[in-house]
Scaffold this active site. Structure first.
Site, mmCIF file in Angstrom:
data_model
loop_
_atom_site.group_PDB
_atom_site.id
_atom_site.type_symbol
_atom_site.label_atom_id
_atom_site.label_comp_id
_atom_site.label_asym_id
_atom_site.label_seq_id
_atom_site.Cartn_x
_atom_site.Cartn_y
_atom_site.Cartn_z
ATOM 1 N N THR A 130 37.197 44.878 43.053
ATOM 2 C CA THR A 130 36.832 43.457 43.104
ATOM 3 C C THR A 130 37.830 42.568 42.384
ATOM 4 O O THR A 130 37.514 41.418 42.081
ATOM 5 C CB THR A 130 35.435 43.262 42.499
ATOM 6 O OG1 THR A 130 35.425 43.777 41.154
ATOM 7 C CG2 THR A 130 34.379 43.962 43.327
ATOM 8 N N LEU A 171 41.138 42.411 39.297
ATOM 9 C CA LEU A 171 41.956 43.031 38.262
ATOM 10 C C LEU A 171 41.151 44.035 37.439
ATOM 11 O O LEU A 171 39.920 44.000 37.415
ATOM 12 C CB LEU A 171 42.537 41.945 37.357
ATOM 13 C CG LEU A 171 43.362 40.865 38.075
ATOM 14 C CD1 LEU A 171 43.843 39.811 37.092
ATOM 15 C CD2 LEU A 171 44.544 41.488 38.813
ATOM 16 N N SER A 229 33.901 39.498 30.046
ATOM 17 C CA SER A 229 33.976 39.484 31.509
ATOM 18 C C SER A 229 35.423 39.348 31.950
ATOM 19 O O SER A 229 36.299 38.994 31.161
ATOM 20 C CB SER A 229 33.163 38.308 32.075
ATOM 21 O OG SER A 229 33.824 37.075 31.827
ATOM 22 N N LYS A 230 35.659 39.631 33.231
ATOM 23 C CA LYS A 230 37.017 39.495 33.772
ATOM 24 C C LYS A 230 37.515 38.065 33.678
ATOM 25 O O LYS A 230 38.720 37.820 33.608
ATOM 26 C CB LYS A 230 37.057 39.951 35.231
ATOM 27 C CG LYS A 230 36.957 41.447 35.434
ATOM 28 C CD LYS A 230 37.110 41.789 36.902
ATOM 29 C CE LYS A 230 37.014 43.288 37.148
ATOM 30 N NZ LYS A 230 37.201 43.628 38.569
ATOM 31 N N ARG A 231 36.592 37.127 33.692
ATOM 32 C CA ARG A 231 36.994 35.713 33.668
ATOM 33 C C ARG A 231 37.479 35.273 32.298
ATOM 34 O O ARG A 231 38.156 34.261 32.171
ATOM 35 C CB ARG A 231 35.819 34.835 34.113
ATOM 36 C CG ARG A 231 35.439 35.017 35.584
ATOM 37 C CD ARG A 231 34.336 34.063 35.990
ATOM 38 N NE ARG A 231 33.101 34.324 35.265
ATOM 39 C CZ ARG A 231 32.214 35.249 35.618
ATOM 40 N NH1 ARG A 231 32.438 36.011 36.674
ATOM 41 N NH2 ARG A 231 31.103 35.423 34.922
#
Length: 506
Positions: free
Chosen positions: A12, A14, A252-254
């Protein structure tokens, strides 16, 4: 028993820092026990799948030195290793569960499920989907056709026994039976959810231990039931603690520090990333570890139970230590040259200033520069971005821009004498070091009637002429590397601009 463990990310985007830790711990466990590390791609959530990200995940693991022994991009005897290519296996498993009465079809739509959720939360304060309660509220057995396939948790618990988790990190974990829900196993589009697909694949691929994130702990009872229902004893589980962002929330990835790629882009060495990631879950004996050393020390019994915050200060400290270790090692310096040499040649071409052409191609000179600047860099890119003056002349106007109008004559007088001393030394090709040159220039300027200047002040102006900067490594070391001819050219060029009339202030 042969140890077989897996890292099973969804493609989904990186690679999450927590994903790297899960992969690393699986890899270390496999190596510690002479087993196999498998990469499996769980891509059944088609709406969130990002094309190309699976290949990036594989490459990142390989770059980190923890590439899989088997799996996606590598091959093996238990493929395919991409879930969207294994649909028949999941369909067959779902059919077996239906035939055994341990799964059922359910066609309630989202609005109906939401109504059920609100009713249950109002009644008991929480929501666990169960077939009989849903039918009592939303309608009877006629709603059992089509739609999705759900686990019949109540019947599974009755037939297969309670699903306590003997976790290798947390010990015995008991989740009450009434908290085990009728999880969706197959979605309305025919694709399996994680619950069914992961269990089927773990059985089919002979996975001996499941090492994964804490977020899956609450689902472990369902997975234990599914393993039993499909005819296999469940493997031992180990649920790793959450990674938290600096303010304590789930990472989170963000988040700016959420992905491995974010640190790579910032110039962190992979060895630093791996060392720090390893420490966010257990405590190695030292801050910087090789993969081999981590294998020797890793043990699931040492893994922490509590979450760990990302500490950027500690991360940066490890990065600095790793880079300095590389700079102080001949093999490390050689590796830096092989990577940065081509970039150096590009930068000097566009600098617009005279180039030390012979030194641009000189790997030994590069290594001497690296040894000189090692204490002043935190990223390898800084060797060029901050110290390009070792290969190309700095802006000759830097000295003038840092010299106050009232001090110009004093600076000119001292640098002209320094220039003369440099000229003599360049012609003789021998002579004293920088300290001697500066002292001789100061004496000559004083004898000529110039206002006295301290040695420290004069070194500041010489540094500006040689480097265009007012700080950096030892000026003595800089002068020794550049040599008298190059230093003479730079001082002469800077004096030319310093002698020019100052622009009138507006």
């Amino acid at each position: 028993m042969t140890v077989r463990v897996r890292f099973a990310p969804s493609p989904t985007g990186l690679l999450h820092l927590g994903g790297l830790r899960t992969a690393l711990y699986n890899f270390l466990f496999a190596r510690k026990h002479g087993g196999r590390f498998i990469l499996r791609i769980e891509d059944t959530d088609t709406a969130r799948t990002v094309p190309g990200s699976a290949s990036l995940l594989l490459r990142m693991l390989q770059d980190a030195g923890i590439g899989p022994d088997e799996g996606y991009g590598v091959g093996g005897d238990h493929g395919p290793y991409v879930q969207s290519e294994r649909k028949e296996l999941y369909a067959a498993a779902a059919a077996r569960l239906e035939q055994a009465g341990l799964a059922y079809r359910c066609s309630y739509d989202d609005a109906e499920v939401e109504r059920y959720r609100k009713e249950e939360e109002a009644r008991v304060g929480s929501f666990v989907f169960r077939r009989r309660a849903a039918e009592d509220l939303l309608g009877g057995a006629g709603r059992r056709g089509g739609g999705v396939i759900r686990l019949d948790a109540e019947r599974a618990l009755q037939q297969l026994g309670e699903a306590e988790v003997e976790d290798l990190v947390r010990g015995r974990v008991v989740i009450p039976n009434d908290k085990v829900d009728d999880a969706i196993l197959v979605k309305s589009d025919g694709l399996p959810t994680y619950h069914l697909a992961s269990v089927v694949d773990d059985q089919n691929m002979g996975i001996s231990h499941v090492i994964r994130g804490e977020e899956w702990l609450s689902s472990a009872p369902k997975h234990i039931l599914l393993h039993r229902a499909l005819g296999h004893p469940p493997p031992p589980f180990a649920h790793l603690p959450l990674l938290l962002n600096p303010d304590g929330g789930k990472l989170s990835k963000r988040h700016e520090h959420g992905t491995v790629e974010s640190f790579v882009r910032q110039g962190f060495e992979m060895k630093a990333i791996l060392s720090y990631t390893a420490s966010m879950g257990f405590t190695p004996s030292k801050e910087i570890m090789t993969v081999k050393e981590l294998i020797e020390e890793f043990d699931l019994s040492k893994v922490h139970k509590h979450g760990t915050r990302v500490d950027i200060g500690k991360f940066s400290s490890i990065q600095t230590s790793v880079l300095r270790g590389m700079c102080q090692d001949s093999e490390g310096r050689r590796g830096l040259w092989l990577e940065l040499g081509p970039r150096l040649r590009e930068l000097v071409k566009v600098s617009g200033q005279p180039i030390l052409a012979d030194r641009v191609e000189d790997d030994k000179y590069f290594e001497e520069v690296v040894k000189t600047v090692v204490e002043r860099v935190e990223r390898r890119s800084e060797i060029l971005s901050q110290f390009l003056y070792f290969w190309t002349d700095p802006d000759p106007e830097a000295l003038a821009s840092h010299t106050a109008a009232e001090a110009r004559e004093q600076v000119i007088a001292h640098l002209e004498n320094f220039e003369q001393e440099l000229q003599k030394q360049a012609e003789r090709r021998e002579g004293g070091g920088l300290d001697v040159l500066i002292e001789e220039a100061r004496k000559a300027a004083k004898a000529a009637g110039a206002k006295a200047m301290s040695k420290g002040a004069m070194m500041k102006f010489v540094r500006l002429a040689l480097t265009g900067k007012d700080g950096g490594p030892s000026l003595t070391d800089i002068f020794a590397l550049l040599g008298p001819p190059v230093s003479l050219r730079r001082v002469s060029s800077s004096l030319k601009f310093l002698r020019a009339p100052a622009a009138p202030s507006s």
